[in-house]
Each structure stands twice: as C-alpha cells, then as structure tokens.
Design a protein around this motif. Structure first.
Motif, PDB file in Angstrom:
ATOM      1  N   VAL A  84      -2.411   1.556   9.352  1.00 21.32           N
ATOM      2  CA  VAL A  84      -1.546   2.731   9.187  1.00 21.32           C
ATOM      3  C   VAL A  84      -0.611   2.881  10.385  1.00 21.32           C
ATOM      4  O   VAL A  84       0.528   3.328  10.225  1.00 21.32           O
ATOM      5  CB  VAL A  84      -2.401   4.001   8.977  1.00 21.32           C
ATOM      6  CG1 VAL A  84      -1.591   5.268   9.147  1.00 21.32           C
ATOM      7  CG2 VAL A  84      -3.043   3.971   7.608  1.00 21.32           C
ATOM      8  N   VAL A  85      -1.054   2.490  11.562  1.00 15.96           N
ATOM      9  CA  VAL A  85      -0.221   2.662  12.756  1.00 15.96           C
ATOM     10  C   VAL A  85       0.711   1.482  13.007  1.00 15.96           C
ATOM     11  O   VAL A  85       1.432   1.473  14.001  1.00 15.96           O
ATOM     12  CB  VAL A  85      -1.087   2.938  14.009  1.00 15.96           C
ATOM     13  CG1 VAL A  85      -1.843   4.229  13.861  1.00 15.96           C
ATOM     14  CG2 VAL A  85      -2.004   1.781  14.303  1.00 15.96           C
ATOM     15  N   THR A  86       0.714   0.491  12.115  1.00 20.47           N
ATOM     16  CA  THR A  86       1.630  -0.631  12.268  1.00 20.47           C
ATOM     17  C   THR A  86       2.989  -0.266  11.689  1.00 20.47           C
ATOM     18  O   THR A  86       3.097   0.623  10.850  1.00 20.47           O
ATOM     19  CB  THR A  86       1.097  -1.895  11.560  1.00 20.47           C
ATOM     20  OG1 THR A  86       0.975  -1.637  10.166  1.00 20.47           O
ATOM     21  CG2 THR A  86      -0.234  -2.313  12.127  1.00 20.47           C
ATOM     22  N   GLY A  88       6.521  -0.528   9.530  1.00 17.81           N
ATOM     23  CA  GLY A  88       6.978  -1.036   8.239  1.00 17.81           C
ATOM     24  C   GLY A  88       6.068  -0.719   7.075  1.00 17.81           C
ATOM     25  O   GLY A  88       5.317   0.253   7.068  1.00 17.81           O
ATOM     26  N   VAL A  89       6.140  -1.589   6.098  1.00 20.52           N
ATOM     27  CA  VAL A  89       5.481  -1.389   4.821  1.00 20.52           C
ATOM     28  C   VAL A  89       3.957  -1.521   4.920  1.00 20.52           C
ATOM     29  O   VAL A  89       3.238  -1.087   4.034  1.00 20.52           O
ATOM     30  CB  VAL A  89       6.070  -2.363   3.770  1.00 20.52           C
ATOM     31  CG1 VAL A  89       5.634  -3.789   4.050  1.00 20.52           C
ATOM     32  CG2 VAL A  89       5.704  -1.964   2.363  1.00 20.52           C
ATOM     33  N   PHE A  90       3.467  -2.074   6.004  1.00 23.59           N
ATOM     34  CA  PHE A  90       2.042  -2.357   6.109  1.00 23.59           C
ATOM     35  C   PHE A  90       1.191  -1.111   6.272  1.00 23.59           C
ATOM     36  O   PHE A  90      -0.022  -1.168   6.132  1.00 23.59           O
ATOM     37  CB  PHE A  90       1.783  -3.370   7.219  1.00 23.59           C
ATOM     38  CG  PHE A  90       2.581  -4.617   7.018  1.00 23.59           C
ATOM     39  CD1 PHE A  90       2.429  -5.371   5.865  1.00 23.59           C
ATOM     40  CD2 PHE A  90       3.516  -5.011   7.942  1.00 23.59           C
ATOM     41  CE1 PHE A  90       3.184  -6.507   5.649  1.00 23.59           C
ATOM     42  CE2 PHE A  90       4.276  -6.144   7.740  1.00 23.59           C
ATOM     43  CZ  PHE A  90       4.115  -6.896   6.592  1.00 23.59           C
ATOM     44  N   MET A  91       1.820   0.017   6.548  1.00 21.50           N
ATOM     45  CA  MET A  91       1.054   1.255   6.579  1.00 21.50           C
ATOM     46  C   MET A  91       0.551   1.635   5.177  1.00 21.50           C
ATOM     47  O   MET A  91      -0.327   2.467   5.047  1.00 21.50           O
ATOM     48  CB  MET A  91       1.862   2.385   7.201  1.00 21.50           C
ATOM     49  CG  MET A  91       3.046   2.842   6.411  1.00 21.50           C
ATOM     50  SD  MET A  91       3.921   4.218   7.166  1.00 21.50           S
ATOM     51  CE  MET A  91       4.469   3.510   8.691  1.00 21.50           C
ATOM     52  N   LEU A  92       1.067   0.976   4.143  1.00 21.34           N
ATOM     53  CA  LEU A  92       0.592   1.226   2.785  1.00 21.34           C
ATOM     54  C   LEU A  92      -0.844   0.765   2.569  1.00 21.34           C
ATOM     55  O   LEU A  92      -1.483   1.175   1.600  1.00 21.34           O
ATOM     56  CB  LEU A  92       1.516   0.562   1.765  1.00 21.34           C
ATOM     57  CG  LEU A  92       2.907   1.169   1.645  1.00 21.34           C
ATOM     58  CD1 LEU A  92       3.751   0.369   0.663  1.00 21.34           C
ATOM     59  CD2 LEU A  92       2.835   2.616   1.225  1.00 21.34           C
ATOM     60  N   PHE A  93      -1.366  -0.081   3.455  1.00 20.88           N
ATOM     61  CA  PHE A  93      -2.780  -0.450   3.358  1.00 20.88           C
ATOM     62  C   PHE A  93      -3.662   0.788   3.454  1.00 20.88           C
ATOM     63  O   PHE A  93      -4.701   0.869   2.811  1.00 20.88           O
ATOM     64  CB  PHE A  93      -3.170  -1.443   4.457  1.00 20.88           C
ATOM     65  CG  PHE A  93      -2.723  -2.853   4.194  1.00 20.88           C
ATOM     66  CD1 PHE A  93      -3.210  -3.557   3.109  1.00 20.88           C
ATOM     67  CD2 PHE A  93      -1.835  -3.473   5.047  1.00 20.88           C
ATOM     68  CE1 PHE A  93      -2.803  -4.869   2.874  1.00 20.88           C
ATOM     69  CE2 PHE A  93      -1.438  -4.784   4.824  1.00 20.88           C
ATOM     70  CZ  PHE A  93      -1.915  -5.483   3.733  1.00 20.88           C
ATOM     71  N   GLY A  94      -3.261   1.744   4.257  1.00 21.16           N
ATOM     72  CA  GLY A  94      -4.006   2.998   4.362  1.00 21.16           C
ATOM     73  C   GLY A  94      -3.993   3.768   3.059  1.00 21.16           C
ATOM     74  O   GLY A  94      -5.003   4.359   2.665  1.00 21.16           O
ATOM     75  N   MET A  95      -2.861   3.750   2.365  1.00 24.71           N
ATOM     76  CA  MET A  95      -2.768   4.447   1.088  1.00 24.71           C
ATOM     77  C   MET A  95      -3.634   3.780   0.024  1.00 24.71           C
ATOM     78  O   MET A  95      -4.308   4.464  -0.743  1.00 24.71           O
ATOM     79  CB  MET A  95      -1.320   4.515   0.607  1.00 24.71           C
ATOM     80  CG  MET A  95      -1.157   5.255  -0.710  1.00 24.71           C
ATOM     81  SD  MET A  95       0.537   5.328  -1.273  1.00 24.71           S
ATOM     82  CE  MET A  95       1.182   6.506  -0.117  1.00 24.71           C
ATOM     83  N   THR A  96      -3.644   2.462  -0.001  1.00 28.51           N
ATOM     84  CA  THR A  96      -4.464   1.789  -1.010  1.00 28.51           C
ATOM     85  C   THR A  96      -5.945   2.048  -0.757  1.00 28.51           C
ATOM     86  O   THR A  96      -6.713   2.239  -1.694  1.00 28.51           O
ATOM     87  CB  THR A  96      -4.177   0.272  -1.068  1.00 28.51           C
ATOM     88  OG1 THR A  96      -4.431  -0.319   0.199  1.00 28.51           O
ATOM     89  CG2 THR A  96      -2.757  -0.001  -1.508  1.00 28.51           C
ATOM     90  N   SER A  97      -6.343   2.107   0.508  1.00 24.35           N
ATOM     91  CA  SER A  97      -7.733   2.427   0.824  1.00 24.35           C
ATOM     92  C   SER A  97      -8.065   3.854   0.389  1.00 24.35           C
ATOM     93  O   SER A  97      -9.140   4.114  -0.151  1.00 24.35           O
ATOM     94  CB  SER A  97      -7.987   2.256   2.318  1.00 24.35           C
ATOM     95  OG  SER A  97      -9.328   2.538   2.622  1.00 24.35           O
TER      96      SER A  97
END
Length: 114
Positions: A84-86, A88-97
């Motif tokens: 989440v703290v990275t 760009g788009v990679f903060m979406l990993f937090g949303m999927t979790s």
C-alpha cells in the motif's frame, strides 16, 4: 436481496480480486518502472506472498470454504499492507486483500461455517 444474487456477486468480486492480484503481480515483476534492479528472490517472495494466496482464495471460493478464504486473507495481508505504501498502481494489492476479507465476511454472514 436474494441469497443467490448475493452468492454470485460475492463470487464475482472474489474471483475478480484474485485475478487482479495475479495480473498486478505480473506487472510488478516484469513491467515495474520502480524496480529495475529487482532480484529473482524478490519475484519469488512476492509470488509466495501475493500470487499463492490469490490462487488459494480462488480455490476457497470454488469449494465454498470460508476458512480457506480467511487463510488466504491472513497470508496476503502483511505483504499487501507493505505494498500500500509503494508508488503507483501497486497500492491496489491492499485493496484486493481487503476484498478477500469482505468476501470472507459475506460467506460467514451467509452461514458458510468452514
């Protein structure tokens, strides 16, 4: 709302989260503009912490087992929060979790015990 509609909606959202996690991981490993020096071990660790829980989550949806959904959520949560703290788009990993948790709760409210 009809129970069958809730089940189908929960499954659709859960499968979408699983597939999105896998697609985001592919982008993270091969197209990531923020990590040109990423080592093979990083790809392996992110695979273990993001992709495997996504596959297990999808399996839990197919088998309709809420404990498998919970296990996948708990497994992916620490690394997802880190992502989440990275930038760009990679903060979406937090949303999927988080969606994994929502689907787990929907299964529990529906009465699926284990």
């Amino acid at each position: 709302m009809n129970s069958k509609i809730v089940v189908k909606l929960t499954n659709l959202v859960g499968y979408t989260a699983s597939i999105s996690t896998i697609l985001l991981w592919i982008i993270f490993v091969w197209v990531n503009p923020y990590g040109p020096g990423m080592e093979k071990t990083s790809a392996f660790i992110t695979f273990m912490m993001l992709v495997l829980p996504a596959v297990i989550f999808g399996t839990g949806l197919m088998l309709e087992r809420s404990m498998i959904l919970l296990a996948a959520y708990i497994w992916s949560f620490p690394y997802s929060i880190y992502m989440v703290v990275t930038p760009g788009v990679f903060m979406l990993f937090g949303m999927t979790s988080f969606i994994y948790f929502i689907c787990f709760m929907m299964y529990r409210f529906r009465g699926v015990k284990y």
